[in-house]
Design a protein around this motif. Structure first.
Motif, PDB file in Angstrom:
ATOM      1  N   ASP A  88       0.833  -1.208   0.000  1.00  0.00           N
ATOM      2  CA  ASP A  88       0.000   0.000   0.000  1.00  0.00           C
ATOM      3  C   ASP A  88       0.867   1.256   0.000  1.00  0.00           C
ATOM      4  OD1 ASP A  88      -2.241  -1.545   0.010  1.00  0.00           O
ATOM      5  OD2 ASP A  88      -2.753  -1.207   2.122  1.00  0.00           O
ATOM      6  N   LEU A  92       1.011   4.072  -2.922  1.00  0.00           N
ATOM      7  CA  LEU A  92       0.750   5.480  -2.630  1.00  0.00           C
ATOM      8  C   LEU A  92       1.847   6.355  -3.211  1.00  0.00           C
ATOM      9  CD1 LEU A  92      -1.022   7.531  -1.066  1.00  0.00           C
ATOM     10  CD2 LEU A  92       0.495   7.171   0.889  1.00  0.00           C
ATOM     11  N   ARG A 201      -7.368   9.673   1.753  1.00  0.00           N
ATOM     12  CA  ARG A 201      -6.203   9.116   2.432  1.00  0.00           C
ATOM     13  C   ARG A 201      -6.334   9.244   3.941  1.00  0.00           C
ATOM     14  NH1 ARG A 201      -0.793  11.056  -0.780  1.00  0.00           N
ATOM     15  NH2 ARG A 201      -1.561  10.799  -2.894  1.00  0.00           N
ATOM     16  N   PHE A 202      -5.886   8.220   4.631  1.00  0.00           N
ATOM     17  CA  PHE A 202      -5.790   8.216   6.084  1.00  0.00           C
ATOM     18  C   PHE A 202      -7.138   8.389   6.784  1.00  0.00           C
ATOM     19  CE2 PHE A 202      -1.888  10.330   4.390  1.00  0.00           C
ATOM     20  CZ  PHE A 202      -1.067   9.226   4.478  1.00  0.00           C
ATOM     21  N   LEU A 213      -5.414   3.655   4.420  1.00  0.00           N
ATOM     22  CA  LEU A 213      -5.077   3.781   3.004  1.00  0.00           C
ATOM     23  C   LEU A 213      -5.828   2.783   2.133  1.00  0.00           C
ATOM     24  CD1 LEU A 213      -1.190   4.191   3.155  1.00  0.00           C
ATOM     25  CD2 LEU A 213      -2.876   5.965   2.664  1.00  0.00           C
ATOM     26  N   TYR A 216      -8.808   4.142  -0.012  1.00  0.00           N
ATOM     27  CA  TYR A 216      -8.288   5.119  -0.978  1.00  0.00           C
ATOM     28  C   TYR A 216      -7.631   4.401  -2.152  1.00  0.00           C
ATOM     29  CZ  TYR A 216      -4.956   8.379  -3.043  1.00  0.00           C
ATOM     30  OH  TYR A 216      -4.208   9.112  -3.939  1.00  0.00           O
TER      31      TYR A 216
END
Length: 249
Positions: A88, A92, A201-202, A213, A216
């Protein structure tokens, strides 16, 4: 004089904003670089660890050492979770840098859905799969497996003990023709505090683990395939996530 002082103050504020923005961008670039380097290093370390755990698991199974087998399986799950986290983080970083790419090939998502359900179901939670004979898309098998594992793991985590999770695959008429994959749980529903930013995100609800994550990245992967991912309240309680992908011709 007042206009002149006002102009000086305005320019000073603009300079401070630019400086603060530059500092923030510098920190973000440094963080992205650190995530990439650490992610690659961790993946290199995890590969031999995973191999050793599998070896210990096979030995325990062959020698009938049930307690050791349980410990090895728990260690294997922990390593798999850490591997997904590293993946992940690297995804990202690739998205931020515009380097996120798909390795496309013809893929039967029905077979993929059955593989994921077989790997994730447990004694506490069964996974009921409803699907046609096949549903073929042009997609990245690794990334779509990542999406399904994320959605199913999330459903299992939020379902009460003994409540099955439903995984349904259907082919839509279109246009254009689409494959629809639904993952439904019987949990309490999406936390209202995080519902509006679930795919950001987050985004994390109360008591949620991880970095926030998964959803997302799941949506980013769906969009990269020309599809979509959304959620809604399930009839009778719970939440249903729907992944749509263009059907291969």
């Amino acid at each position: 004089m007042a206009r002149w002082v006002g102009l000086i103050v305005h320019r000073a504020e603009a300079v401070e904003r630019v400086r603060a923005q530059a500092v923030a961008e510098g920190r973000r670039a440094a963080a992205e670089e650190m995530v990439t380097v650490v992610g690659h290093d961790l993946r290199n370390y995890l590969s031999p660890v995973h191999g050793r755990v599998q070896l210990l698991k096979r030995r325990a199974e062959l020698e009938g050492r049930t307690p050791d087998l349980r410990d090895a399986e728990a260690a294997e799950r922990a390593v798999a979770g850490l591997t997904r986290l590293v993946s992940d983080l690297l995804d990202l970083s690739r998205i931020d840098r515009g380097l996120f790419e798909l390795q496309r090939a013809r893929l039967d998502v029905v077979a993929l859905a059955r593989e994921v359900s077989a790997a994730l179901e447990s004694a506490d939670h069964g996974i009921r799969v409803e699907a046609p004979g096949e549903a073929v898309v042009e997609g990245d098998a690794v990334k779509l497996r990542q999406v399904l594992e994320n959605l199913v793991s999330n459903a299992l985590r939020h379902s009460p003990p003994g409540a099955p999770v439903s995984l349904r695959v259907a082919r839509g008429a279109g246009p254009p023709p689409q494959v629809r994959i639904e993952v439904c749980d019987r949990g309490p529903g999406i936390d209202p505090a995080v519902a509006d930013r679930l795919f950001s995100r987050f985004a994390r609800g109360a008591g949620s683990g991880g970095l926030g994550l998964g959803m997302y990245l799941a949506r980013e992967i769906a969009v990269a395939h020309g599809g979509a991912l959304h959620f809604a309240a399930a009839p009778g309680g719970g939440t249903v996530f729907t992944l749509t992908l263009p059907e291969a011709r």
